[in-house]
Every structure is written in structure tokens, then in C-alpha cells.
Write a protein that holds these residues in place. Sequence first.
Motif, PDB file in Angstrom:
ATOM      1  N   LEU A 235       0.822  -1.212   0.000  1.00 52.07           N
ATOM      2  CA  LEU A 235       0.000   0.000   0.000  1.00 52.07           C
ATOM      3  C   LEU A 235       0.854   1.260   0.000  1.00 52.07           C
ATOM      4  N   ARG A 236       1.974   1.217   0.737  1.00 55.21           N
ATOM      5  CA  ARG A 236       2.820   2.401   0.841  1.00 55.21           C
ATOM      6  C   ARG A 236       3.732   2.571  -0.372  1.00 55.21           C
ATOM      7  N   ASP A 237       4.455   1.503  -0.713  1.00 50.98           N
ATOM      8  CA  ASP A 237       5.519   1.632  -1.698  1.00 50.98           C
ATOM      9  C   ASP A 237       5.061   1.418  -3.133  1.00 50.98           C
ATOM     10  N   LEU A 238       3.997   0.709  -3.319  1.00 47.80           N
ATOM     11  CA  LEU A 238       3.477   0.522  -4.672  1.00 47.80           C
ATOM     12  C   LEU A 238       2.388   1.544  -4.987  1.00 47.80           C
ATOM     13  N   GLN A 239       1.397   1.626  -4.113  1.00 43.77           N
ATOM     14  CA  GLN A 239       0.290   2.544  -4.348  1.00 43.77           C
ATOM     15  C   GLN A 239       0.570   3.962  -3.865  1.00 43.77           C
ATOM     16  N   GLN A 240       1.633   4.112  -3.070  1.00 44.31           N
ATOM     17  CA  GLN A 240       2.054   5.431  -2.567  1.00 44.31           C
ATOM     18  C   GLN A 240       0.934   6.128  -1.801  1.00 44.31           C
ATOM     19  N   LEU A 241       0.217   5.342  -1.021  1.00 42.57           N
ATOM     20  CA  LEU A 241      -0.816   5.920  -0.165  1.00 42.57           C
ATOM     21  C   LEU A 241      -0.164   6.533   1.067  1.00 42.57           C
ATOM     22  N   SER A 242      -0.850   7.493   1.663  1.00 41.19           N
ATOM     23  CA  SER A 242      -0.327   8.124   2.872  1.00 41.19           C
ATOM     24  C   SER A 242      -0.467   7.173   4.058  1.00 41.19           C
ATOM     25  N   TYR A 243       0.279   7.458   5.121  1.00 40.93           N
ATOM     26  CA  TYR A 243       0.167   6.639   6.323  1.00 40.93           C
ATOM     27  C   TYR A 243      -1.266   6.677   6.868  1.00 40.93           C
ATOM     28  N   GLU A 244      -1.878   7.850   6.790  1.00 40.26           N
ATOM     29  CA  GLU A 244      -3.246   7.995   7.291  1.00 40.26           C
ATOM     30  C   GLU A 244      -4.216   7.123   6.503  1.00 40.26           C
ATOM     31  N   GLU A 245      -4.066   7.110   5.181  1.00 38.90           N
ATOM     32  CA  GLU A 245      -4.945   6.285   4.353  1.00 38.90           C
ATOM     33  C   GLU A 245      -4.736   4.796   4.646  1.00 38.90           C
ATOM     34  N   ILE A 246      -3.477   4.394   4.795  1.00 36.96           N
ATOM     35  CA  ILE A 246      -3.199   2.992   5.097  1.00 36.96           C
ATOM     36  C   ILE A 246      -3.776   2.617   6.455  1.00 36.96           C
ATOM     37  N   SER A 247      -3.683   3.541   7.398  1.00 32.16           N
ATOM     38  CA  SER A 247      -4.257   3.305   8.721  1.00 32.16           C
ATOM     39  C   SER A 247      -5.759   3.088   8.631  1.00 32.16           C
ATOM     40  N   ASP A 248      -6.423   3.903   7.816  1.00 31.02           N
ATOM     41  CA  ASP A 248      -7.871   3.771   7.647  1.00 31.02           C
ATOM     42  C   ASP A 248      -8.234   2.465   6.944  1.00 31.02           C
ATOM     43  N   ILE A 249      -7.462   2.105   5.909  1.00 34.57           N
ATOM     44  CA  ILE A 249      -7.765   0.908   5.123  1.00 34.57           C
ATOM     45  C   ILE A 249      -7.557  -0.366   5.945  1.00 34.57           C
ATOM     46  N   THR A 250      -6.463  -0.409   6.696  1.00 40.29           N
ATOM     47  CA  THR A 250      -6.129  -1.623   7.453  1.00 40.29           C
ATOM     48  C   THR A 250      -6.717  -1.627   8.854  1.00 40.29           C
ATOM     49  N   ASP A 251      -7.242  -0.484   9.273  1.00 37.16           N
ATOM     50  CA  ASP A 251      -7.841  -0.341  10.605  1.00 37.16           C
ATOM     51  C   ASP A 251      -6.821  -0.595  11.715  1.00 37.16           C
ATOM     52  N   ILE A 252      -5.609  -0.072  11.523  1.00 38.48           N
ATOM     53  CA  ILE A 252      -4.590  -0.140  12.562  1.00 38.48           C
ATOM     54  C   ILE A 252      -4.030   1.254  12.792  1.00 38.48           C
ATOM     55  N   PRO A 253      -3.490   1.547  13.992  1.00 38.89           N
ATOM     56  CA  PRO A 253      -2.980   2.884  14.289  1.00 38.89           C
ATOM     57  C   PRO A 253      -1.840   3.283  13.349  1.00 38.89           C
ATOM     58  N   MET A 254      -1.700   4.593  13.120  1.00 41.93           N
ATOM     59  CA  MET A 254      -0.689   5.077  12.198  1.00 41.93           C
ATOM     60  C   MET A 254       0.716   4.711  12.671  1.00 41.93           C
ATOM     61  N   GLY A 255       0.947   4.744  13.981  1.00 41.01           N
ATOM     62  CA  GLY A 255       2.249   4.364  14.498  1.00 41.01           C
ATOM     63  C   GLY A 255       2.591   2.924  14.183  1.00 41.01           C
ATOM     64  N   THR A 256       1.573   2.059  14.227  1.00 41.87           N
ATOM     65  CA  THR A 256       1.777   0.648  13.897  1.00 41.87           C
ATOM     66  C   THR A 256       2.066   0.489  12.411  1.00 41.87           C
ATOM     67  N   VAL A 257       1.387   1.288  11.586  1.00 39.54           N
ATOM     68  CA  VAL A 257       1.631   1.259  10.138  1.00 39.54           C
ATOM     69  C   VAL A 257       3.097   1.577   9.856  1.00 39.54           C
ATOM     70  N   LYS A 258       3.611   2.669  10.425  1.00 38.07           N
ATOM     71  CA  LYS A 258       4.996   3.065  10.196  1.00 38.07           C
ATOM     72  C   LYS A 258       5.959   1.989  10.695  1.00 38.07           C
ATOM     73  N   SER A 259       5.662   1.446  11.861  1.00 34.44           N
ATOM     74  CA  SER A 259       6.530   0.428  12.437  1.00 34.44           C
ATOM     75  C   SER A 259       6.586  -0.815  11.553  1.00 34.44           C
ATOM     76  N   ARG A 260       5.436  -1.245  11.042  1.00 37.30           N
ATOM     77  CA  ARG A 260       5.400  -2.444  10.205  1.00 37.30           C
ATOM     78  C   ARG A 260       6.123  -2.222   8.881  1.00 37.30           C
ATOM     79  N   ILE A 261       5.968  -1.026   8.323  1.00 38.04           N
ATOM     80  CA  ILE A 261       6.661  -0.729   7.069  1.00 38.04           C
ATOM     81  C   ILE A 261       8.165  -0.768   7.274  1.00 38.04           C
TER      82      ILE A 261
END
Length: 204
Positions: free
Chosen positions: A156-182
Motif C-alpha cells: 500500500l505504501r511503496d506501490l500505491q504510494q498511499l499516505s500513512y493515514e490512508e493505510i491506517s484507515d484501510i487496514t484499521d490499525i494505528p498510524m504508528g503501527t503502520v509506520k513500524s510495520r513498514i
Amino acid sequence: MEAFQAASVKNYDDEDLMEYFQNGKELAFNELVYRYQDRLHNFLYRYTHNHQDCEDLVQETFLRVHKSKHSYERIAKFSTWMYTIALNLAKSLYKKKQRMYKVSIHKDESDPDDRELLLEDATILQDDALHEKLCMEQLEKALMELPEDFREVIILRDLQQLSYEEISDITDIPMGTVKSRINRGRAQIQALIKDYVQLGTNAA
């Protein structure tokens, strides 16, 4: 809400189009399909690595959008809502077929928390195309060894270039967790690819 102007359909934003579609304007839905079919195809192909499966998923995603139009609420971006539907369908299919992904990894220079993935290969190949092919094969192999939670956010981040906020909304996980997982996923990919290169060198 103002009257729908078919002649200026391209001037409406996604959320306006979805609202008009909810009010019976099929042309608004057609415009949304036109805007997103290529991006959706590109996104879903990385999950299926199969053109037929990808086409089926694209059609199924838009079918779900059509059938579930009244469940959409304007408080969310249309693209986020649509990607959530597509991701759920893709994850379901992936669990069944375990296809390979292809991704492009990059570092967001505007984000100091974003970790760069460095792919270093000591092997020098004269044929650039062959070198690129081998690097991609190593990347695909490493990506397949990642936990699914890491794979999906990297795509979602590196291919679709979505923002952290959008990825957080799509995956239903906190933004901090999104950044950590990436960042953790990129670090694991880098370590795995280094192992593959070393194994190849030793085998030679």
C-alpha cells in the motif's frame, strides 16, 4: 445538493460522484470506474500475480462498490473505502492461492521516520536487464517470507504510494503501527536479500 451535470462529470470529486450515484446517477459510478480501474488493476495484480485473478478482483471490487453504495458515508474518502474493499478481497484470495507480490521500495524523503530499504548486491553483471531480473526475483522471494501484516502495508505504501493515514484507515490499525510495520518489513527484506546474495556467492 445541486443538480447533477452530466456534461461536467469529470469536474466532480470522488465523494460528490459517490453521493450522486447514491441518488441514482449511474453515470457518476461509471466515472468512478474510469478513474480507478487502472490503479485498482495495478494494485491487485501485486497480490495475485495473475492477470485473470486480477481482472476478477477488479470486477468484484466495483460490483461490491455498486451493491454497497448506501453503506458509504462521506466522512471517509471514497478511495480509502474502495481500497478497503479491494484489500479484503485480495487478502482472501491470497490466502487461497499464495501468489507472489511485486513491489517497488522507496524512501519518503519528506518523512524523517521513513526507513530506506537498501538493496546491495556485490555481484556485478554485464547485462543490466539480467541483473534487474535477478534483483526482482530476490525481492519477490524475500517479500513472500514476510508476515502478511508487513506485506500488505509495504504494498500500500511503496506501490500505491498511499499516505500513512490512508493505510491506517484501510487496514484499521494505528498510524504508528503502520509506520513500524513498514520499517520492520523493509529491514527484514534487506536482511533476507543479503542472505540470498551470500548464498548465491557461496554456491558459485
